[in-house]
Design a protein around this motif. Structure first.
Motif, PDB file in Angstrom:
ATOM      1  N   THR A   1     -23.055  36.465 184.132  1.00  0.00           N
ATOM      2  CA  THR A   1     -22.464  36.621 182.799  1.00  0.00           C
ATOM      3  C   THR A   1     -21.080  36.592 182.869  1.00  0.00           C
ATOM      4  N   THR A   2     -20.421  36.401 181.399  1.00  0.00           N
ATOM      5  CA  THR A   2     -19.144  36.162 181.480  1.00  0.00           C
ATOM      6  C   THR A   2     -18.723  36.866 180.000  1.00  0.00           C
ATOM      7  N   ARG A   3     -17.626  37.731 179.975  1.00  0.00           N
ATOM      8  CA  ARG A   3     -17.451  38.364 178.988  1.00  0.00           C
ATOM      9  C   ARG A   3     -16.308  37.492 178.119  1.00  0.00           C
ATOM     10  N   LEU A   4     -16.652  37.109 176.756  1.00  0.00           N
ATOM     11  CA  LEU A   4     -16.098  36.203 176.197  1.00  0.00           C
ATOM     12  C   LEU A   4     -15.636  37.003 174.642  1.00  0.00           C
ATOM     13  N   PHE A   5     -14.610  36.119 174.329  1.00  0.00           N
ATOM     14  CA  PHE A   5     -14.187  36.538 172.682  1.00  0.00           C
ATOM     15  C   PHE A   5     -13.793  35.422 172.279  1.00  0.00           C
ATOM     16  N   LEU A   6     -13.522  35.109 170.886  1.00  0.00           N
ATOM     17  CA  LEU A   6     -12.672  34.136 170.101  1.00  0.00           C
ATOM     18  C   LEU A   6     -11.402  34.583 169.440  1.00  0.00           C
ATOM     19  N   ALA A   7     -10.429  33.921 169.662  1.00  0.00           N
ATOM     20  CA  ALA A   7      -9.123  34.784 169.363  1.00  0.00           C
ATOM     21  C   ALA A   7      -8.251  33.622 168.671  1.00  0.00           C
ATOM     22  N   LEU A   8      -7.142  34.268 167.835  1.00  0.00           N
ATOM     23  CA  LEU A   8      -5.863  33.360 167.683  1.00  0.00           C
ATOM     24  C   LEU A   8      -5.010  33.737 168.787  1.00  0.00           C
ATOM     25  N   TRP A   9      -4.567  32.636 169.537  1.00  0.00           N
ATOM     26  CA  TRP A   9      -3.642  32.914 170.818  1.00  0.00           C
ATOM     27  C   TRP A   9      -2.201  32.473 170.302  1.00  0.00           C
ATOM     28  N   PRO A  10      -1.301  33.254 170.376  1.00  0.00           N
ATOM     29  CA  PRO A  10       0.118  32.974 170.117  1.00  0.00           C
ATOM     30  C   PRO A  10       0.890  32.204 171.028  1.00  0.00           C
ATOM     31  N   ASP A  11       1.714  31.227 170.355  1.00  0.00           N
ATOM     32  CA  ASP A  11       2.554  30.309 171.199  1.00  0.00           C
ATOM     33  C   ASP A  11       3.572  31.274 171.627  1.00  0.00           C
ATOM     34  N   PRO A  12       4.613  30.706 172.697  1.00  0.00           N
ATOM     35  CA  PRO A  12       5.527  31.451 173.278  1.00  0.00           C
ATOM     36  C   PRO A  12       6.396  32.176 172.454  1.00  0.00           C
ATOM     37  N   ALA A  13       6.922  31.449 171.114  1.00  0.00           N
ATOM     38  CA  ALA A  13       7.751  31.931 170.111  1.00  0.00           C
ATOM     39  C   ALA A  13       7.134  33.265 169.579  1.00  0.00           C
ATOM     40  N   VAL A  14       6.075  33.075 169.043  1.00  0.00           N
ATOM     41  CA  VAL A  14       5.169  34.354 168.384  1.00  0.00           C
ATOM     42  C   VAL A  14       4.955  35.346 169.272  1.00  0.00           C
ATOM     43  N   ARG A  15       4.609  35.039 170.607  1.00  0.00           N
ATOM     44  CA  ARG A  15       4.148  35.964 171.514  1.00  0.00           C
ATOM     45  C   ARG A  15       5.544  36.823 171.803  1.00  0.00           C
ATOM     46  N   ASP A  16       6.712  36.126 171.956  1.00  0.00           N
ATOM     47  CA  ASP A  16       8.077  37.140 172.149  1.00  0.00           C
ATOM     48  C   ASP A  16       8.282  37.838 171.094  1.00  0.00           C
ATOM     49  N   ALA A  17       8.012  37.374 169.607  1.00  0.00           N
ATOM     50  CA  ALA A  17       8.036  38.313 168.485  1.00  0.00           C
ATOM     51  C   ALA A  17       7.182  39.476 168.656  1.00  0.00           C
ATOM     52  N   LEU A  18       5.936  39.241 169.138  1.00  0.00           N
ATOM     53  CA  LEU A  18       4.909  40.341 169.134  1.00  0.00           C
ATOM     54  C   LEU A  18       5.497  41.400 170.266  1.00  0.00           C
ATOM     55  N   ARG A  19       6.038  40.658 171.475  1.00  0.00           N
ATOM     56  CA  ARG A  19       6.361  41.679 172.490  1.00  0.00           C
ATOM     57  C   ARG A  19       7.630  42.665 171.852  1.00  0.00           C
ATOM     58  N   SER A  20       8.418  41.993 171.128  1.00  0.00           N
ATOM     59  CA  SER A  20       9.586  42.703 170.543  1.00  0.00           C
ATOM     60  C   SER A  20       9.038  43.791 169.720  1.00  0.00           C
ATOM     61  N   TRP A  21       8.050  43.680 168.819  1.00  0.00           N
ATOM     62  CA  TRP A  21       7.419  44.728 167.965  1.00  0.00           C
ATOM     63  C   TRP A  21       6.720  45.810 169.110  1.00  0.00           C
ATOM     64  N   ARG A  22       6.117  45.320 170.028  1.00  0.00           N
ATOM     65  CA  ARG A  22       5.391  46.288 170.935  1.00  0.00           C
ATOM     66  C   ARG A  22       6.498  47.408 171.598  1.00  0.00           C
ATOM     67  N   ASP A  23       7.705  46.604 171.982  1.00  0.00           N
ATOM     68  CA  ASP A  23       8.543  47.255 172.766  1.00  0.00           C
ATOM     69  C   ASP A  23       9.534  48.212 171.814  1.00  0.00           C
ATOM     70  N   ALA A  24       9.292  47.975 170.446  1.00  0.00           N
ATOM     71  CA  ALA A  24       9.992  48.987 169.535  1.00  0.00           C
ATOM     72  C   ALA A  24       9.314  50.222 169.288  1.00  0.00           C
ATOM     73  N   TRP A  25       8.267  50.432 169.693  1.00  0.00           N
ATOM     74  CA  TRP A  25       7.302  51.678 169.674  1.00  0.00           C
ATOM     75  C   TRP A  25       7.940  52.742 170.655  1.00  0.00           C
ATOM     76  N   THR A  26       7.797  53.901 170.424  1.00  0.00           N
ATOM     77  CA  THR A  26       7.959  55.150 171.608  1.00  0.00           C
ATOM     78  C   THR A  26       6.675  55.250 171.965  1.00  0.00           C
ATOM     79  N   TRP A  27       6.195  55.137 173.052  1.00  0.00           N
ATOM     80  CA  TRP A  27       4.907  55.432 173.691  1.00  0.00           C
ATOM     81  C   TRP A  27       4.800  56.953 174.230  1.00  0.00           C
ATOM     82  N   PRO A  28       3.897  57.580 174.120  1.00  0.00           N
ATOM     83  CA  PRO A  28       3.626  58.902 174.994  1.00  0.00           C
ATOM     84  C   PRO A  28       3.200  58.614 176.212  1.00  0.00           C
TER      85      PRO A  28
END
Length: 183
Positions: free
Chosen positions: A7-34
């Motif tokens: 078997t293989t575990r699958l999903f369908l997704a919207l996959w960001p291009d490098p510029a969008v991925r970088d913007a998403l990373r910036s949002w992720r890095d703005a959180w304060t994680w416990p």
């Protein structure tokens, strides 16, 4: 002894291009994680359209062909962080564009046509920023992430990694389809 089919575990997704991925990373890095939070690695940031689960690997050619559905390009704007139940930290879109909902519905129909059952719960588009994030500090705001969507992907999840198996891209118009201006 009978062997279980691979078997293989699958999903369908919207996959960001490098510029969008970088913007998403910036949002992720703005959180304060416990302590104990598990932020999503940058190369795994995406928007799930449909989670398919474990399916027979022998069906991959049929599934790959069956998930090709017509759709129109659309824009997504992410600008709101939220902490969901069970400690799931997400980035939510400002709204749910009709093009996104139409693509999700077309893929639901494709799933049904392939003998698969789409998830029953209401679709809530989002990018998961972290898991086990109870107590995280949600950023008050940040720059909006504008994402022009003209493709989606079929992804395999194996051993903690993601592999894009197939990309479904809107065709570019052929030269004969482009109107020629007349004087």
């Amino acid at each position: 002894m009978e062997t279980k089919p691979e078997t293989t575990r699958l999903f369908l997704a919207l996959w960001p291009d490098p510029a969008v991925r970088d913007a998403l990373r910036s949002w992720r890095d703005a959180w304060t994680w416990p302590r104990g939070a598990s932020p999503v690695h940058t190369d795994k940031l995406h928007v799930t359209l449909h989670f398919l689960g474990d399916l027979p690997a022998a069906r991959l050619p049929e599934l790959t062909a069956g998930f090709a559905v017509p759709f129109s390009p659309f824009s997504l704007r992410f600008e709101r962080g939220a902490l969901w139940h069970k400690g799931i930290a997400v980035l939510e879109p400002a709204d749910e564009p009709p093009g996104l909902l139409a693509l999700h519905d077309a893929l639901s129909q494709a799933l049904t046509g392939l003998g698969l059952q789409p998830e029953a719960r209401t679709y809530r588009p989002h990018v998961t920023m972290a898991r086990r994030a109870n107590g995280a500090t949600v950023p008050a705001g940040g720059p909006a992430v504008d994402w022009q969507v003209d493709r989606y992907v079929l992804v395999e999840s194996r051993g903690g990694g993601y592999t894009v198996l197939h990309e479904y891209v809107l065709p570019t118009p052929a030269a004969s389809d482009v109107p020629v201006p007349t004087s």
